[in-house]
Design a protein around this motif. Structure first.
Motif, short mmCIF file in Angstrom:
data_model
loop_
_atom_site.label_atom_id
_atom_site.label_comp_id
_atom_site.label_asym_id
_atom_site.label_seq_id
_atom_site.Cartn_x
_atom_site.Cartn_y
_atom_site.Cartn_z
N ARG A 271 -2.14 4.84 9.57
CA ARG A 271 -2.28 3.93 8.43
C ARG A 271 -3.49 4.29 7.58
N GLN A 272 -4.58 4.67 8.23
CA GLN A 272 -5.79 5.04 7.50
C GLN A 272 -5.52 6.22 6.57
N ARG A 274 -2.56 7.39 5.43
CA ARG A 274 -1.60 7.07 4.38
C ARG A 274 -2.24 6.20 3.30
N SER A 275 -3.07 5.27 3.70
CA SER A 275 -3.76 4.41 2.73
C SER A 275 -4.71 5.22 1.86
N ALA A 276 -5.45 6.15 2.47
CA ALA A 276 -6.41 6.96 1.73
C ALA A 276 -5.72 7.86 0.72
N GLY A 278 -2.72 7.08 -0.66
CA GLY A 278 -1.82 6.30 -1.49
C GLY A 278 -0.36 6.54 -1.18
N HIS A 281 4.65 2.97 1.85
CA HIS A 281 5.26 2.61 3.12
C HIS A 281 5.83 1.21 2.99
N CYS A 286 5.51 0.52 12.10
CA CYS A 286 4.38 1.42 11.83
C CYS A 286 4.93 2.75 11.35
#
Length: 356
Positions: A271-272, A274-276, A278, A281, A286
């Motif tokens: 998640r970290q 993918r979030s960084a 952009g 999802h 998960c």
């Protein structure tokens, strides 16, 4: 390259580098009395160790039976070449593994028909066009290794059940990249979704998140007996040696004890990243620890990242279709939040227009 930070291997749970696991394996090997298996399963390669491990695998993955194969590739080729009979049809996701294609090419099925990747509407179109005779085999994967897509399994099963009665359908799910990542104690996506009874056959492999080698087909006793006598890659291959069986046993022990904790850590790191970056999802599940960075300059981007200390690989044609080159990023529990942050910064700096 050995000094690079691993963002490439399939060792998602970092079991392959576990010192605790290695210590346990050494203890097992001290009790071993054979270097090799001695032959194929049908001749001299069978053993109490084999049958006991298959029982353990079936129990762990909530299955009736398990049949061990030397690799997931062998297992897929065996199933899709041996199970469909004349008059049957194989319907498969367009992105299924090369081993499924090799099995289909050797099968007696009258037709092998692809549907658009992970698309229930297109599966509905394909099944609507089939004749009312013959059996239908559906081939999908839990997680697609080059794209990181998680299978829309419930929706696909609803379409299959709409068109095909139970006696005419056989749903086969390749869980290679979901074992260890999803489900209680890493039992896979099918278990995580509560769909064990809705799926006829599952393939679990041990060379990804379990950090060793080999595979098993999870099935009924009748299907196990059939494959044991008709699966050519199994019949004509030397059975795995005791050390390979011990390694699987140790990996399963570690899944029992640490699998849920390691998977939770893996999902947090995924998640970290993918979030960084952009990365979109939309699922309640998960995301898979596989993130393809699509770019026409995949090879040069991979070289740049390797020069910065990140072990990543470019994946190009013919492994993937033309025009879909990508750098494949894999996350592991041995990666740290700081390493994730640095990789994301490097990707944003050197490939700002890449598609995720």
């Amino acid at each position: 390259m050995q000094q690079c930070i691993d963002f490439s291997s399939n060792d998602y749970l970092s079991l392959a580098r576990s010192e605790r696991g290695m210590a346990r394996l050494r203890d097992c090997l001290r009790a071993s009395c054979a270097l090799g298996s001695g032959g194929s399963r049908l001749l001299d390669g069978d053993s109490l160790q084999y049958t006991a491990l298959e029982s353990r695998i079936a129990w762990h993955f909530c299955a009736q039976e398990a049949l061990l194969f030397n690799s997931g590739f062998d297992a897929n080729v065996s199933m899709f070449s041996a199970l469909p009979q004349r008059g049957d049809t194989i319907v498969y996701d367009a992105l299924v593994h090369a081993s499924v294609h090799d099995g289909m090419r050797a099968s007696r099925a009258k037709a092998c028909i692809a549907f658009q990747h992970n698309n229930p509407a297109d599966l509905d179109r394909v099944l609507s066009s089939l004749a009312s005779d013959g059996n239908v085999f559906l081939a999908v994967e839990s997680v697609y290794s080059m794209d990181g897509t998680v299978c829309a399994l419930a929706a696909l099963l609803a379409v299959v059940h709409k068109h095909m009665p139970q006696e005419r359908r056989c749903v086969i799910v390749d869980e290679a990249h979901a074992v260890g990542v999803y489900g209680a104690k890493g039992a896979g996506l099918v278990e995580r979704l509560g769909l064990v009874k809705a799926v006829d056959v599952r393939l679990v492999t041990f060379g990804k998140a379990l950090g060793c080698a080999g595979a098993a087909v999870l099935c009924t006793p009748l299907l196990k007996s059939y494959l044991l006598n008709y699966a050519r890659p199994l019949i004509f291959s030397t059975a795995m040696p005791p050390v390979a069986l011990y390694t699987i046993q140790v990996a399963l022990d570690m899944l029992d004890e640490e699998g849920d904790e390691r998977a939770a850590q893996l999902h947090a790191l995924t998640r970290q990243l993918r979030s960084a970056l952009g990365a979109p999802h939309h699922s309640t599940l998960c995301p898979a620890p596989i993130l393809p960075v699509h770019t026409p300059t995949a090879k040069s981007l991979a070289r740049t990242l390797q020069g910065m200390g990140f072990l990543v690989r470019a994946v190009t044609y013919p492994t993937v279709p033309k025009g879909t080159d990508r750098v494949r990023i894999c996350v592991h529990t041995h990666n740290t939040p700081e390493e994730i942050k640095r990789l994301a910064e490097a990707l944003r700096a050197h490939s700002p227009h890449a598609a995720l």
